[in-house]
Enzyme design. Structure first.
Site, short mmCIF file in Angstrom:
data_model
loop_
_atom_site.label_atom_id
_atom_site.label_comp_id
_atom_site.label_asym_id
_atom_site.label_seq_id
_atom_site.Cartn_x
_atom_site.Cartn_y
_atom_site.Cartn_z
N HIS A 78 8.75 2.58 -8.76
CA HIS A 78 8.21 2.04 -10.01
C HIS A 78 6.78 2.53 -10.24
O HIS A 78 6.07 2.95 -9.32
CB HIS A 78 8.23 0.51 -9.98
CG HIS A 78 7.36 -0.08 -8.90
ND1 HIS A 78 5.98 -0.17 -9.01
CD2 HIS A 78 7.68 -0.61 -7.70
CE1 HIS A 78 5.49 -0.73 -7.92
NE2 HIS A 78 6.50 -1.01 -7.10
N GLU A 113 12.13 -4.67 -2.58
CA GLU A 113 11.12 -4.19 -1.63
C GLU A 113 11.22 -4.96 -0.31
O GLU A 113 11.87 -6.03 -0.24
CB GLU A 113 9.73 -4.33 -2.25
CG GLU A 113 8.55 -3.87 -1.37
CD GLU A 113 8.62 -2.40 -0.95
OE1 GLU A 113 9.56 -2.06 -0.21
OE2 GLU A 113 7.72 -1.63 -1.33
#
Length: 222
Positions: free
Chosen positions: A15, A97
């Protein structure tokens, strides 16, 4: 196996920049938005690499796995905002994550004040995920990707490419595991915010996974 087919590929997208990624805070389950710079990073990547006839051609993507955190989901939509049809995608916690547990939101220096000698790549994160737990999760994702790749290369029943839109530590561990290294090898890899890693195979052989490019978009946009 059909050798006339191009080798399948996996695009791993980190990202774009967030406030926490910019100032070094561990950002796991926290849902932090992209900064304006982060959005611009992804838009620049899309302009260079995404579209009909480009490296990332939406018609070649059989599926995209996207972390549910807004920084990843927003990155995915910016990447494909100028194409006629958004590729098939799946929001999945498998692509989240690393869970940093008690160290969520802290900088490394702050963690070391609390736990001198700590190393996340060997010690994991108290109250979060161990290195082994993250490695197991990543391995499960890789198996899914390779199932698609086998379908494409051996049967021709799906499109060529898979994409994962996720996070920094996740991407580093996935890249290491793709070529059979332990998760901790990820500490040797640099994956910039908003960058793309390209993984594939050598010698027209699905048994020979390879790292084709790291920080591809970052290099092209220098």
């Amino acid at each position: 196996m059909s050798l006339h087919r191009p080798m399948p590929r996996l695009f791993v997208v980190r990202h774009g920049q967030t406030e926490w990624s910019e100032n070094g805070r561990h950002t796991g389950l926290s849902d932090i938005p992209l900064t304006a710079k982060g959005e611009a990073q992804v838009q620049a990547t899309a302009a260079k690499l995404v579209g009909d006839g480009h490296l990332i051609d939406p018609k070649n993507l059989c599926t995209v796995y996207v972390s549910p955190r807004q920084r990843a989901h927003k990155t995915f939509h910016i990447l494909f905002e100028n194409v006629p049809k958004v590729p098939r995608h799946v929001l999945t916690e498998e692509a989240r994550e690393w869970d940093y547990g008690e160290f969520e939101g802290l900088r490394t220096a702050e963690i070391l004040e609390r736990s001198p000698g700590w190393n996340g790549w060997t010690d994991g994160y108290p109250g979060g995920e161990s290195v082994e737990e993250l490695q197991s999760r990543v391995d499960s994702v890789i198996e899914k990707v390779r199932a698609y790749h086998r379908q494409y290369y051996e049967e021709g029943t799906v499109s060529r490419d898979v994409m994962i839109v996720a996070h920094g530590h996740f991407g580093r561990v996935l890249t290491a595991r793709w070529v059979g290294f332990p998760a901790a090898y990820g500490t040797k890899l640099t994956i910039d915010a908003g960058s793309i890693t390209l993984l594939s195979y050598e010698h027209h052989n699905l048994a020979e996974p390879s790292i084709t490019a790291l920080n591809l978009s970052s290099l092209l946009l220098l």
